[in-house]
Design an enzyme around this catalytic site. Structure first.
Site, short mmCIF file in Angstrom:
data_model
loop_
_atom_site.label_atom_id
_atom_site.label_comp_id
_atom_site.label_asym_id
_atom_site.label_seq_id
_atom_site.Cartn_x
_atom_site.Cartn_y
_atom_site.Cartn_z
CB SER A 1 50.54 8.37 24.13
OG SER A 1 51.00 9.69 23.92
CG ASP B 1 56.15 13.88 28.99
OD1 ASP B 1 55.25 14.69 29.31
OD2 ASP B 1 55.91 12.72 28.62
CG HIS C 1 52.70 11.61 27.60
ND1 HIS C 1 54.05 11.48 27.37
CD2 HIS C 1 52.08 10.98 26.56
CE1 HIS C 1 54.25 10.78 26.26
NE2 HIS C 1 53.06 10.47 25.75
#
Length: 255
Positions: A31, A228, A231
């Site tokens: 990601s 988080d 990321h």
């Protein structure tokens, strides 16, 4: 960081305007390669495009999910990293930084969120799709594949077995891609992780020490992270894109 107006307010030319003879770069991994910059807790992208990532209608294109060339715009991995909320990633910042040196750029987004390295082994869904997309990008005069940029491994830091096997698996990946694309010296730029879990340093040590020719590493550690702690922020994605550009221009441009 300067920001451009939301991309949805800008008109883009039709994909038929994509130019042949592109310098093609494969973007693969998880990601943080597909891009989560500007994606909030509600899983929605804020639509803000930094100045470093604005489209260049004449010089930067991307291969969409249906293998069609179109003007590259954020989110670059939309329609490729399926069922995920994609935002700003490093790809467009990279392309804008190298275009004056390399000419017309073709980006081939292939990253898939939440994947372990074993899911990129030869004959797996994601590996085969990456190779297929790369070949489609270069077909019919589309251009020349110049490098693979790889940012993956966060998921492998969750599990000791995955971390223990990371060196073997990532080196196999590089060798397999080169063989299957018939590019034995294909440059590869590996991103050393900015985030992870218990086995983070074990995976990072592998990424920083890959002992294969034509492999460079850029270290993402220290780039700003979202809440988080996994990321990258939009700012971090832009900085990473510029780091990748500097690495490519320094190590591989003359090849």
């Amino acid at each position: 960081m300067k920001c451009q107006n939301r991309i949805k307010d800008m008109e883009l030319p039709n994909s038929k305007d994509a130019r042949a003879g592109k310098q093609i770069f494969i973007l693969a991994g998880q990601s943080n390669m597909s891009g989560r910059g500007g994606v909030g807790k509600d899983k929605q992208w804020d639509g803000i495009v930094p100045a470093e990532s604005v489209p260049d209608w004449d010089n930067i294109f991307r291969l969409d999910g249906e293998h069609r060339w179109e003007v590259a715009q954020e989110p670059l991995h939309q329609g490729v990293d399926y069922n995920r909320a994609c935002g700003v990633g490093p790809g467009l910042a990279f392309a804008n930084a190298v275009k004056k040196s390399v000419g017309v750029v073709g980006l081939v987004p292939c990253a898939v969120a939440g994947t372990q390295i074993k899911e990129w082994a030869r004959a797996t869904e994601y590996y085969d799709r990456m190779v297929k997309r790369a070949k489609a990008a270069a077909a019919d005069g589309g251009g020349e594949i110049k490098a693979l940029m790889w940012y993956q491994g966060e998921k492998d830091t969750f599990f000791k077995e995955s971390a223990d096997l990371y060196k073997e698996n990532v080196e196999k990946l590089i060798l397999n891609v080169r063989q299957d694309l018939h590019l034995p010296s294909l440059p590869v730029i590996v991103v050393a992780l900015a985030s992870g879990r218990e086995y983070l340093e074990k995976v990072r040590d592998v990424q920083k020490g890959i002992d294969l020719p034509n492999v460079a590493c850029v270290d993402a550690m220290g780039l700003p992270l979202q809440e988080d702690k996994l990321h990258l922020t939009t700012e971090a994605h832009i900085r990473l894109g510029l780091m990748l550009a500097d690495s490519y221009l320094t190590h591989f441009l003359a090849q």
